[in-house]
Design an enzyme around this catalytic site. Structure first.
Site, short mmCIF file in Angstrom:
data_model
loop_
_atom_site.label_atom_id
_atom_site.label_comp_id
_atom_site.label_asym_id
_atom_site.label_seq_id
_atom_site.Cartn_x
_atom_site.Cartn_y
_atom_site.Cartn_z
N ASP A 158 0.85 -1.18 0.00
CA ASP A 158 0.00 0.00 0.00
C ASP A 158 0.89 1.24 0.00
O ASP A 158 1.80 1.36 0.82
CB ASP A 158 -0.88 -0.04 1.25
CG ASP A 158 -1.81 1.14 1.38
OD1 ASP A 158 -1.78 2.02 0.51
OD2 ASP A 158 -2.56 1.18 2.36
N SER B 219 -10.36 3.83 7.40
CA SER B 219 -10.28 4.31 6.03
C SER B 219 -10.75 3.15 5.15
O SER B 219 -10.26 2.03 5.30
CB SER B 219 -8.85 4.71 5.68
OG SER B 219 -8.73 4.97 4.29
N ARG C 224 5.45 2.07 10.38
CA ARG C 224 5.44 3.30 9.58
C ARG C 224 6.46 4.27 10.16
O ARG C 224 6.18 5.06 11.05
CB ARG C 224 4.04 3.90 9.52
CG ARG C 224 3.03 2.97 8.83
CD ARG C 224 1.66 3.58 8.68
NE ARG C 224 0.74 2.63 8.07
CZ ARG C 224 -0.58 2.82 7.99
NH1 ARG C 224 -1.11 3.94 8.48
NH2 ARG C 224 -1.36 1.91 7.42
N GLN D 18 -4.25 -3.15 12.70
CA GLN D 18 -5.64 -2.95 12.31
C GLN D 18 -6.24 -4.24 11.78
O GLN D 18 -5.53 -5.17 11.43
CB GLN D 18 -5.76 -1.83 11.27
CG GLN D 18 -5.07 -2.08 9.95
CD GLN D 18 -5.14 -0.87 9.02
OE1 GLN D 18 -5.14 0.28 9.45
NE2 GLN D 18 -5.19 -1.12 7.73
N GLU E 97 -10.06 9.48 13.72
CA GLU E 97 -10.31 8.56 12.61
C GLU E 97 -10.19 7.12 13.08
O GLU E 97 -9.19 6.73 13.68
CB GLU E 97 -9.31 8.81 11.47
CG GLU E 97 -9.52 7.89 10.28
CD GLU E 97 -8.44 8.01 9.21
OE1 GLU E 97 -8.10 6.98 8.61
OE2 GLU E 97 -7.93 9.15 9.02
N ASP F 172 -13.63 8.05 5.04
CA ASP F 172 -13.14 7.75 6.38
C ASP F 172 -14.28 7.78 7.39
O ASP F 172 -15.17 8.64 7.31
CB ASP F 172 -12.09 8.78 6.83
CG ASP F 172 -10.77 8.64 6.10
OD1 ASP F 172 -10.54 7.59 5.47
OD2 ASP F 172 -9.97 9.60 6.16
#
Length: 345
Positions: free
Chosen positions: A57, A262, A111, A126, A259, A246
């Site tokens: 991704d 997504s 990340r 997630q 948030e 979102d």
């Protein structure tokens, strides 16, 4: 340098033992509810994929993946996944999943370019999910129905958490509000995208913002999206572009929008070619994933990611994601959080 959001009068309502028990309870309960709502089966997912196949991704297109050489494969490079948006679609094809059914998995990522704060960590966990759809399902109405079912699972999880720990008080509204990013811009033309999210979430409590990734009437994007998974350029039945978005909620403990997910209907061949051209990334058409899609070897699908630590964070009324997950934080952030009543794991 990370920045700590300082909640006013924050007091943790669960000790560390209760927190760990609560994390287990929420994760087990929610994933079972998500699986039931969307008819998903669990699959095993990779932590890393080979570089150069177009499977990883690209998120906003600027984040650098963590890479390493594989000694036993002539130092071929592997990339730690950012998410599994495209890998899941390949897996749907491999497993021969039929329309109306799908898969979910535990996604773990690193990340390294993340700006650390109460909501953002170097470590991302997630539930990544993906379901096969029919051509006629590529509509806003279908997307809304899926979102409402996900939100119902979120609210059931909140009820369980508050029943288990009576010191927690539910705060999520009964319904989730839908709004397009263009409409949001017209409502708050003088605000930044983040300020617009704060304003609409405070007003409605839970919101799905439609159409993230494409440029709005002011020439700017509400937020970035890679060109090759979510469909943010197709003109929907309401005349606006975008079949993605979102899920956000208003989080009273931090006094800001938050948030949780997504997600969206994924690109078909036409949308992929259009979005790659918009982003001047036509060279990606030759990559493995993109060739599979362009040659009709992948099913139409809808999918997304739902933050595990983030969901646990709001369900257990925590002020920092480091109270939920073990990660690396700057020493000064750890000290500041400790002084503010946030004990980072």
């Amino acid at each position: 340098m990370g920045k700590v959001i300082k909640p006013i009068g924050y007091e943790r309502l669960l000790d560390m033992h209760q927190t760990e028990q609560g994390i287990k309870l929420i994760k087990e309960f929610f994933q079972q509810n998500l699986s039931t709502e969307l008819r998903l089966r669990r699959v095993t997912a990779p932590l890393f994929v080979l570089k150069g196949l177009g499977i990883n991704d690209d998120l906003n297109g600027v984040e650098r993946p963590v890479t390493f050489p594989i000694k036993d494969m002539n130092d071929a490079r592997a990339e730690v996944v950012h998410s599994l948006a495209k890998w899941k679609r390949l897996t749907l094809a491999e497993y021969g999943v039929k329309p109306g059914y799908g898969i979910y998995t535990d996604m773990n990522a690193i990340r390294a370019d993340e700006e650390l704060d109460n909501l953002h960590s170097l470590y991302v966990d997630q539930w990544d999910w993906e379901a096969v759809i029919r051509r006629e399902d590529r509509t806003l109405q279908f997307l809304r129905g899926i979102i409402e079912r996900i939100y119902a699972a979120i609210r059931r999880t909140e009820y369980l958490a508050c029943e288990t720990y009576p010191q927690l008080t539910p705060f999520l509204p009964e319904k989730i509000h839908f709004i397009h990013a263009e409409e949001l811009l017209r409502m708050y033309p003088d605000k930044t995208p983040k300020e617009r999210e704060d304003a609409i979430c405070e007003a409605y409590g839970a919101v799905f913002i439609i159409g993230i990734g494409g440029r709005l009437s002011n020439g700017e994007k509400h937020d970035g999206r890679a060109a090759d998974y979510d469909d943010w350029s197709t003109v929907a039945e309401d005349g606006r572009k975008g079949l993605n978005g979102d899920i956000l909620i208003w989080y009273p403990i931090l006094g800001r929008s938050f948030e949780l997910s997504s997600m969206g209907i994924r690109v078909d061949k036409e949308a992929l070619l259009r979005q790659l051209a918009i982003e001047h990334q036509e060279e990606r058409e030759q990559l493995y994933f993109h060739q599979r899609l362009l040659n009709d070897q992948l099913p139409l699908s809808i999918g997304g990611g739902i933050g595990q630590s983030r969901l646990c964070m709001i369900m257990l009324h925590k002020a920092h994601i480091g109270e939920i997950q073990a990660s690396i934080w700057p020493d000064d952030m750890r000290q500041e959080c400790l002084q503010l009543g946030m004990s980072l794991i």
